[in-house]
Design a protein around this motif. Structure first.
Motif, PDB file in Angstrom:
ATOM      1  N   THR A   1      -4.028  12.832   8.517  1.00 23.54           N
ATOM      2  CA  THR A   1      -2.925  12.539   9.430  1.00 23.54           C
ATOM      3  C   THR A   1      -3.108  11.219  10.160  1.00 23.54           C
ATOM      4  O   THR A   1      -2.122  10.542  10.461  1.00 23.54           O
ATOM      5  CB  THR A   1      -2.779  13.674  10.467  1.00 23.54           C
ATOM      6  OG1 THR A   1      -2.686  14.914   9.783  1.00 23.54           O
ATOM      7  CG2 THR A   1      -1.522  13.472  11.304  1.00 23.54           C
ATOM      8  N   THR A   2      -4.358  10.874  10.450  1.00 23.44           N
ATOM      9  CA  THR A   2      -4.592   9.654  11.231  1.00 23.44           C
ATOM     10  C   THR A   2      -5.008   8.482  10.350  1.00 23.44           C
ATOM     11  O   THR A   2      -4.271   7.509  10.209  1.00 23.44           O
ATOM     12  CB  THR A   2      -5.670   9.918  12.299  1.00 23.44           C
ATOM     13  OG1 THR A   2      -6.845  10.427  11.655  1.00 23.44           O
ATOM     14  CG2 THR A   2      -5.175  10.918  13.316  1.00 23.44           C
ATOM     15  N   LEU A   3      -6.186   8.573   9.717  1.00 23.17           N
ATOM     16  CA  LEU A   3      -6.720   7.442   8.973  1.00 23.17           C
ATOM     17  C   LEU A   3      -5.847   7.031   7.796  1.00 23.17           C
ATOM     18  O   LEU A   3      -5.598   5.846   7.581  1.00 23.17           O
ATOM     19  CB  LEU A   3      -8.139   7.750   8.483  1.00 23.17           C
ATOM     20  CG  LEU A   3      -9.246   7.661   9.546  1.00 23.17           C
ATOM     21  CD1 LEU A   3     -10.571   8.081   8.948  1.00 23.17           C
ATOM     22  CD2 LEU A   3      -9.330   6.257  10.101  1.00 23.17           C
ATOM     23  N   VAL A   4      -5.370   8.010   7.012  1.00 22.45           N
ATOM     24  CA  VAL A   4      -4.579   7.663   5.828  1.00 22.45           C
ATOM     25  C   VAL A   4      -3.209   7.123   6.228  1.00 22.45           C
ATOM     26  O   VAL A   4      -2.730   6.122   5.692  1.00 22.45           O
ATOM     27  CB  VAL A   4      -4.435   8.871   4.883  1.00 22.45           C
ATOM     28  CG1 VAL A   4      -3.530   8.526   3.707  1.00 22.45           C
ATOM     29  CG2 VAL A   4      -5.801   9.312   4.375  1.00 22.45           C
ATOM     30  N   ALA A   5      -2.565   7.785   7.198  1.00 19.96           N
ATOM     31  CA  ALA A   5      -1.237   7.342   7.641  1.00 19.96           C
ATOM     32  C   ALA A   5      -1.306   5.959   8.275  1.00 19.96           C
ATOM     33  O   ALA A   5      -0.519   5.073   7.956  1.00 19.96           O
ATOM     34  CB  ALA A   5      -0.644   8.352   8.629  1.00 19.96           C
ATOM     35  N   VAL A   6      -2.261   5.782   9.176  1.00 27.97           N
ATOM     36  CA  VAL A   6      -2.420   4.475   9.826  1.00 27.97           C
ATOM     37  C   VAL A   6      -2.966   3.462   8.833  1.00 27.97           C
ATOM     38  O   VAL A   6      -2.606   2.275   8.860  1.00 27.97           O
ATOM     39  CB  VAL A   6      -3.353   4.586  11.049  1.00 27.97           C
ATOM     40  CG1 VAL A   6      -3.641   3.205  11.639  1.00 27.97           C
ATOM     41  CG2 VAL A   6      -2.737   5.493  12.101  1.00 27.97           C
ATOM     42  N   GLY A   7      -3.827   3.940   7.905  1.00 27.30           N
ATOM     43  CA  GLY A   7      -4.453   3.034   6.940  1.00 27.30           C
ATOM     44  C   GLY A   7      -3.466   2.290   6.079  1.00 27.30           C
ATOM     45  O   GLY A   7      -3.602   1.077   5.869  1.00 27.30           O
ATOM     46  N   THR A   8      -2.431   2.972   5.578  1.00 21.93           N
ATOM     47  CA  THR A   8      -1.439   2.284   4.741  1.00 21.93           C
ATOM     48  C   THR A   8      -0.572   1.338   5.560  1.00 21.93           C
ATOM     49  O   THR A   8       0.133   0.496   4.999  1.00 21.93           O
ATOM     50  CB  THR A   8      -0.537   3.295   4.000  1.00 21.93           C
ATOM     51  OG1 THR A   8       0.071   4.183   4.948  1.00 21.93           O
ATOM     52  CG2 THR A   8      -1.328   4.099   2.996  1.00 21.93           C
ATOM     53  N   SER A   9      -0.621   1.489   6.891  1.00 22.06           N
ATOM     54  CA  SER A   9       0.132   0.584   7.769  1.00 22.06           C
ATOM     55  C   SER A   9      -0.742  -0.539   8.317  1.00 22.06           C
ATOM     56  O   SER A   9      -0.268  -1.352   9.113  1.00 22.06           O
ATOM     57  CB  SER A   9       0.747   1.361   8.947  1.00 22.06           C
ATOM     58  OG  SER A   9       1.720   2.274   8.500  1.00 22.06           O
TER      59      SER A   9
ATOM     60  N   PRO B   1       0.810  -1.222   0.000  1.00 23.49           N
ATOM     61  CA  PRO B   1       0.000   0.000   0.000  1.00 23.49           C
ATOM     62  C   PRO B   1       0.845   1.275   0.000  1.00 23.49           C
ATOM     63  O   PRO B   1       0.534   2.239  -0.701  1.00 23.49           O
ATOM     64  CB  PRO B   1      -0.831  -0.120   1.282  1.00 23.49           C
ATOM     65  CG  PRO B   1      -0.918  -1.582   1.522  1.00 23.49           C
ATOM     66  CD  PRO B   1       0.410  -2.124   1.092  1.00 23.49           C
ATOM     67  N   GLU B   2       1.911   1.301   0.824  1.00 22.49           N
ATOM     68  CA  GLU B   2       2.793   2.466   0.833  1.00 22.49           C
ATOM     69  C   GLU B   2       3.469   2.647  -0.520  1.00 22.49           C
ATOM     70  O   GLU B   2       3.609   3.775  -1.025  1.00 22.49           O
ATOM     71  CB  GLU B   2       3.872   2.321   1.920  1.00 22.49           C
ATOM     72  CG  GLU B   2       3.374   2.518   3.341  1.00 22.49           C
ATOM     73  CD  GLU B   2       3.029   1.211   4.014  1.00 22.49           C
ATOM     74  OE1 GLU B   2       2.718   0.236   3.287  1.00 22.49           O
ATOM     75  OE2 GLU B   2       3.055   1.166   5.250  1.00 22.49           O
ATOM     76  N   LEU B   3       3.897   1.522  -1.130  1.00 21.83           N
ATOM     77  CA  LEU B   3       4.582   1.593  -2.421  1.00 21.83           C
ATOM     78  C   LEU B   3       3.659   2.156  -3.498  1.00 21.83           C
ATOM     79  O   LEU B   3       4.026   3.073  -4.237  1.00 21.83           O
ATOM     80  CB  LEU B   3       5.071   0.195  -2.820  1.00 21.83           C
ATOM     81  CG  LEU B   3       5.778   0.072  -4.182  1.00 21.83           C
ATOM     82  CD1 LEU B   3       7.019   0.941  -4.219  1.00 21.83           C
ATOM     83  CD2 LEU B   3       6.127  -1.379  -4.468  1.00 21.83           C
ATOM     84  N   ALA B   4       2.442   1.619  -3.580  1.00 29.09           N
ATOM     85  CA  ALA B   4       1.499   2.068  -4.608  1.00 29.09           C
ATOM     86  C   ALA B   4       1.141   3.532  -4.438  1.00 29.09           C
ATOM     87  O   ALA B   4       1.181   4.315  -5.400  1.00 29.09           O
ATOM     88  CB  ALA B   4       0.242   1.201  -4.557  1.00 29.09           C
ATOM     89  N   SER B   5       0.804   3.925  -3.207  1.00 25.52           N
ATOM     90  CA  SER B   5       0.392   5.308  -2.978  1.00 25.52           C
ATOM     91  C   SER B   5       1.549   6.281  -3.178  1.00 25.52           C
ATOM     92  O   SER B   5       1.362   7.390  -3.698  1.00 25.52           O
ATOM     93  CB  SER B   5      -0.186   5.475  -1.570  1.00 25.52           C
ATOM     94  OG  SER B   5       0.749   5.086  -0.587  1.00 25.52           O
ATOM     95  N   SER B   6       2.766   5.871  -2.820  1.00 25.22           N
ATOM     96  CA  SER B   6       3.927   6.753  -2.975  1.00 25.22           C
ATOM     97  C   SER B   6       4.293   6.940  -4.439  1.00 25.22           C
ATOM     98  O   SER B   6       4.640   8.051  -4.859  1.00 25.22           O
ATOM     99  CB  SER B   6       5.129   6.184  -2.204  1.00 25.22           C
ATOM    100  OG  SER B   6       4.904   6.211  -0.817  1.00 25.22           O
ATOM    101  N   ILE B   7       4.231   5.873  -5.224  1.00 24.44           N
ATOM    102  CA  ILE B   7       4.553   5.985  -6.646  1.00 24.44           C
ATOM    103  C   ILE B   7       3.531   6.875  -7.364  1.00 24.44           C
ATOM    104  O   ILE B   7       3.894   7.743  -8.159  1.00 24.44           O
ATOM    105  CB  ILE B   7       4.622   4.590  -7.299  1.00 24.44           C
ATOM    106  CG1 ILE B   7       5.893   3.872  -6.826  1.00 24.44           C
ATOM    107  CG2 ILE B   7       4.604   4.697  -8.823  1.00 24.44           C
ATOM    108  CD1 ILE B   7       6.063   2.478  -7.372  1.00 24.44           C
ATOM    109  N   VAL B   8       2.250   6.683  -7.045  1.00 23.84           N
ATOM    110  CA  VAL B   8       1.215   7.532  -7.648  1.00 23.84           C
ATOM    111  C   VAL B   8       1.428   8.988  -7.248  1.00 23.84           C
ATOM    112  O   VAL B   8       1.344   9.906  -8.079  1.00 23.84           O
ATOM    113  CB  VAL B   8      -0.193   7.062  -7.219  1.00 23.84           C
ATOM    114  CG1 VAL B   8      -1.250   8.083  -7.638  1.00 23.84           C
ATOM    115  CG2 VAL B   8      -0.504   5.701  -7.829  1.00 23.84           C
ATOM    116  N   ALA B   9       1.735   9.223  -5.978  1.00 26.93           N
ATOM    117  CA  ALA B   9       1.972  10.587  -5.499  1.00 26.93           C
ATOM    118  C   ALA B   9       3.200  11.199  -6.165  1.00 26.93           C
ATOM    119  O   ALA B   9       3.212  12.392  -6.498  1.00 26.93           O
ATOM    120  CB  ALA B   9       2.143  10.588  -3.977  1.00 26.93           C
TER     121      ALA B   9
END
Length: 346
Positions: free
Chosen positions: A240-248, A53-61
Motif C-alpha cells: 500500500t505504501t512503498l509500491v504505490a508511492v514507488g511508481t510515483s 512505471p505505472e504504464l509498465a506495471s499496469s500492462i503486466v498486471a
C-alpha cells in the motif's frame, strides 16, 4: 549482502534525482525551440515520461489478469500525485497557476476521474470503455498542440468536448502522417544534413534522463521493499505504501526538481498531465488487453477520494492563482489521513 542492497538503494536514488534534473531542463529547452509553452510540455511529454512505471506495471498486471493491481496503481498514484507530491512541492516553493490549469486541464482531470467512477459502477471497465479512454487521450494531446491558435486562448473544457465528439483529432492525425511522409526529415535538419539547433541532442538527453528515472525508480522500490521485509513490516503495508508511492517516484522527483528550479508550470502541469495520462492512457491500454474488474474498496472508497482531492486541488489552483505553502500542508494532511483509513479497510 545488506551492504550491497544499501548501495543499490542509494544508486537508484541518484539515478532518480539526477535523471529528473536533466529531464526537466531538456523538456524546457524543447518547449522553447518548438514554440510550445512549458505548461503544455509538462502536460504531455513530461507527464507520459514520468508515468512509464505505472504504464509498465499496469500492462503486466493486466496480462496476468491482476485487475486489483491495475486499478490500485492508477487510483493510488493519482491520490499520491496530488496529496503528497503537489503538497510537498508547494511547501518547498509556492507554485504560480494559470487559468488554463483550471478551466481546461483541471476540469479534464476531474472529468477523467468522474468518468472512470461512472464506468466502474457495474464493477468492470470493459474493452469498449477502455477504447474510449484511449481515444480521449489521443484527442487531448492533439487538442493541446493543434487548436491553440484557433480558439485564441479560449481552450477550455467545453471546447475539448466539442473537439472530441466532432472527431477533429482523426483529421489532425491524418494530416500529420501525410505531412511526415511528404517532408521526410527536412524540418529537423539544416542545409548540411545536421540536426537544426541541437534539437537531436535535446531529444537524446530527454530519452536518456527518462531511462535513468525509470531504472532508478525500479531499483529504489525493489530495495525499499527488501529492507521493509528485512525489518518485518507486513506485506499489506509494503504494497500500500512503498509500491504505490514507488511508481510515483518519477513524478515526485521531477515535480520537486521543477518547483525548486522555478519551473512551476512544468511542476503542476506534470501532475495534472500524469493524472489524466494514468486514467485515459494507462487504464485505457490495460483495459484493451483484458477487461478490468473493479473491487468494492476501489469503487466506494479510493475512487471517491481521488475525485475529492482533485476538487480540492482545483479550488487551491484558483485561490489567488497560486498554490500556497499552507495549501501544500493541507494536501499532505489529507493524504496522511487517507492512509490509516485505507489500512483499516484492507
Amino acid at each position: 549482502m545488506v551492504t550491497t542492497n544499501f548501495l543499490i538503494l542509494l544508486l537508484g536514488l541518484v539515478f532518480l534525482v539526477k535523471g529528473s534534473d536533466y529531464f526537466v531542463k531538456s523538456a524546457s529547452t524543447i518547449a522553447k525551440k518548438l514554440g510550445v509553452s512549458e505548461f503544455v510540455i509538462g502536460l504531455t511529454l513530461v507527464a507520459v515520461g514520468t508515468s512509464i512505471p505505472e504504464l509498465a506495471s499496469s500492462i503486466v498486471a493486466s496480462i496476468q489478469h491482476a485487475s486489483g493491481i491495475v486499478v490500485g496503481n492508477v487510483v493510488g498514484s493519482n491520490i499520491v500525485n496530488i496529496g503528497l507530491i503537489v503538497g510537498l512541492a508547494a511547501i518547498l516553493s509556492p507554485m504560480k497557476t494559470e487559468v488554463e490549469m483550471l478551466k481546461r486541464d483541471g476540469y479534464i482531470m476531474l472529468f477523467s476521474a468522474v468518468l472512470f467512477f461512472v464506468f466502474a459502477l457495474n464493477g468492470e471497465l470493459s474493452i469498449i470503455e477502455s477504447g474510449l479512454f484511449v481515444l480521449l487521450y489521443i484527442a487531448y494531446v492533439f487538442f493541446l498542440f493543434e487548436e491553440a491558435e484557433k480558439y485564441e486562448g479560449k481552450l477550455h473544457f467545453k471546447e475539448f468536448i466539442i473537439y472530441f465528439f466532432k472527431f477533429k483529432y482523426i483529421n489532425s492525425a491524418k494530416q500529420k502522417i501525410n505531412g511526415s511522409n511528404r517532408n521526410g526529415n527536412s524540418d529537423s535538419e539544416d542545409g548540411n544534413g545536421r540536426p537544426e539547433g541541437g534539437f537531436a541532442k535535446d531529444i537524446l538527453t530527454l530519452v536518456l534522463s527518462c531511462a535513468a528515472i525509470v531504472i532508478g525508480a525500479r531499483y529504489f522500490v525493489n530495495e525499499s521493499i527488501f529492507f521493509a521485509e528485512l525489518l518485518g513490516i507486513p506485506d499489506t503495508l509494503i504494497g500500500t505504501t512503498l509500491v504505490a508511492v514507488g511508481t510515483s517516484l518519477p513524478e515526485l522527483v521531477v515535480t520537486v526538481s521543477a518547483a525548486r528550479q522555478g519551473y512551476g508550470s512544468i511542476a503542476l502541469g506534470n501532475i495534472i498531465g500524469s493524472n489524466i495520462t494514468n486514467i485515459f492512457l494507462i487504464l485505457g491500454l490495460s483495459g484493451l488487453l483484458y477487461p478490468i474488474n473493479v473491487a468494492e474498496v476501489s469503487l466506494f472508497f479510493t475512487t471517491p477520494v481521488m475525485i475529492v482531492i482533485s476538487l480540492i486541488l482545483l479550488i487551491f489552483i484558483s485561490t489567488g492563482w497560486e498554490i500556497k505553502r499552507w495549501e501544500g500542508v493541507a494536501l499532505m494532511v489529507f493524504y496522511a489521513a487517507f492512509l490509516p483509513v485505507l489500512f483499516s479497510m484492507s
